[in-house]
Design a protein around this motif. Sequence first.
Motif, PDB file in Angstrom:
ATOM      1  N   MET A 290       0.847  -1.179   0.000  1.00 26.89           N
ATOM      2  CA  MET A 290       0.000   0.000   0.000  1.00 26.89           C
ATOM      3  C   MET A 290       0.889   1.238   0.000  1.00 26.89           C
ATOM      4  O   MET A 290       1.990   1.215   0.525  1.00 26.89           O
ATOM      5  N   ASN A 291       0.366   2.313  -0.542  1.00 22.38           N
ATOM      6  CA  ASN A 291       1.128   3.555  -0.528  1.00 22.38           C
ATOM      7  C   ASN A 291       0.908   4.280   0.804  1.00 22.38           C
ATOM      8  O   ASN A 291       0.108   3.863   1.644  1.00 22.38           O
ATOM      9  N   GLN A 292       1.622   5.360   0.997  1.00 19.79           N
ATOM     10  CA  GLN A 292       1.576   6.095   2.259  1.00 19.79           C
ATOM     11  C   GLN A 292       0.167   6.614   2.554  1.00 19.79           C
ATOM     12  O   GLN A 292      -0.299   6.561   3.681  1.00 19.79           O
ATOM     13  N   ARG A 293      -0.525   7.091   1.537  1.00 28.13           N
ATOM     14  CA  ARG A 293      -1.879   7.628   1.732  1.00 28.13           C
ATOM     15  C   ARG A 293      -2.833   6.524   2.183  1.00 28.13           C
ATOM     16  O   ARG A 293      -3.617   6.711   3.110  1.00 28.13           O
ATOM     17  N   SER A 294      -2.748   5.344   1.567  1.00 26.77           N
ATOM     18  CA  SER A 294      -3.615   4.233   1.963  1.00 26.77           C
ATOM     19  C   SER A 294      -3.359   3.837   3.408  1.00 26.77           C
ATOM     20  O   SER A 294      -4.289   3.555   4.163  1.00 26.77           O
TER      21      SER A 294
ATOM     22  N   GLU B 117      -2.248   5.795   5.740  1.00 31.20           N
ATOM     23  CA  GLU B 117      -2.806   6.861   6.576  1.00 31.20           C
ATOM     24  C   GLU B 117      -4.335   6.754   6.646  1.00 31.20           C
ATOM     25  O   GLU B 117      -4.932   7.000   7.692  1.00 31.20           O
ATOM     26  N   ILE B 118      -4.962   6.363   5.540  1.00 28.41           N
ATOM     27  CA  ILE B 118      -6.417   6.158   5.538  1.00 28.41           C
ATOM     28  C   ILE B 118      -6.791   5.080   6.544  1.00 28.41           C
ATOM     29  O   ILE B 118      -7.725   5.243   7.330  1.00 28.41           O
ATOM     30  N   VAL B 119      -6.052   3.985   6.552  1.00 33.20           N
ATOM     31  CA  VAL B 119      -6.310   2.892   7.501  1.00 33.20           C
ATOM     32  C   VAL B 119      -6.205   3.415   8.930  1.00 33.20           C
ATOM     33  O   VAL B 119      -7.063   3.136   9.778  1.00 33.20           O
ATOM     34  N   GLN B 120      -5.153   4.178   9.206  1.00 28.99           N
ATOM     35  CA  GLN B 120      -4.971   4.714  10.551  1.00 28.99           C
ATOM     36  C   GLN B 120      -6.112   5.651  10.940  1.00 28.99           C
ATOM     37  O   GLN B 120      -6.623   5.582  12.060  1.00 28.99           O
TER      38      GLN B 120
ATOM     39  N   GLY C 294     -14.572  13.996   2.004  1.00 26.16           N
ATOM     40  CA  GLY C 294     -13.773  14.530   3.104  1.00 26.16           C
ATOM     41  C   GLY C 294     -12.325  14.075   3.026  1.00 26.16           C
ATOM     42  O   GLY C 294     -11.394  14.871   3.220  1.00 26.16           O
ATOM     43  N   PHE C 295     -12.116  12.790   2.735  1.00 25.51           N
ATOM     44  CA  PHE C 295     -10.751  12.280   2.569  1.00 25.51           C
ATOM     45  C   PHE C 295     -10.085  12.907   1.346  1.00 25.51           C
ATOM     46  O   PHE C 295      -8.905  13.238   1.380  1.00 25.51           O
ATOM     47  N   ALA C 296     -10.849  13.064   0.260  1.00 26.79           N
ATOM     48  CA  ALA C 296     -10.285  13.670  -0.953  1.00 26.79           C
ATOM     49  C   ALA C 296      -9.788  15.082  -0.658  1.00 26.79           C
ATOM     50  O   ALA C 296      -8.694  15.471  -1.091  1.00 26.79           O
ATOM     51  N   GLU C 297     -10.574  15.826   0.084  1.00 23.79           N
ATOM     52  CA  GLU C 297     -10.173  17.182   0.443  1.00 23.79           C
ATOM     53  C   GLU C 297      -8.967  17.164   1.380  1.00 23.79           C
ATOM     54  O   GLU C 297      -8.018  17.921   1.209  1.00 23.79           O
ATOM     55  N   TYR C 298      -8.991  16.279   2.361  1.00 23.42           N
ATOM     56  CA  TYR C 298      -7.902  16.178   3.342  1.00 23.42           C
ATOM     57  C   TYR C 298      -6.564  15.853   2.665  1.00 23.42           C
ATOM     58  O   TYR C 298      -5.543  16.443   2.967  1.00 23.42           O
ATOM     59  N   PHE C 299      -6.596  14.903   1.727  1.00 23.57           N
ATOM     60  CA  PHE C 299      -5.366  14.465   1.056  1.00 23.57           C
ATOM     61  C   PHE C 299      -5.084  15.257  -0.226  1.00 23.57           C
ATOM     62  O   PHE C 299      -4.074  15.030  -0.883  1.00 23.57           O
TER      63      PHE C 299
END
Length: 95
Positions: A1-5, A7-10, A23-28
């Motif tokens: 998984m990449n770093q963003r994925s 972070e999404i899990v966390q 919301g995630f799209a805006e955050y990232f």
Amino acid sequence: MNQRSTEIVQLLSKEKDEITVSGFAEYFQVSQKTIRNDLKEINTILNQNQREEVLIQSGGRINPPENFKESLSLLLEGDFYNYKLSRKERRQHRQ
């Protein structure tokens, strides 16, 4: 998984408020399609290990399964060779 994925899990494991694709799209600062692809990758790993998947409900609300925290070690324990660099990480590496 990449770093963003990762972070999404966390974030999914910690967040108690409503979480949405937008919301995630805006955050990232990425598109909603990118977030949906990240969630698809997370679900692939969960599915391969016979775990419940993260659901995307109508309106883009993200609903992790109740036992999601039990899957954290599975999702976050990647070895270095399976880690995919993000575009930003690849650019930083070239410099």
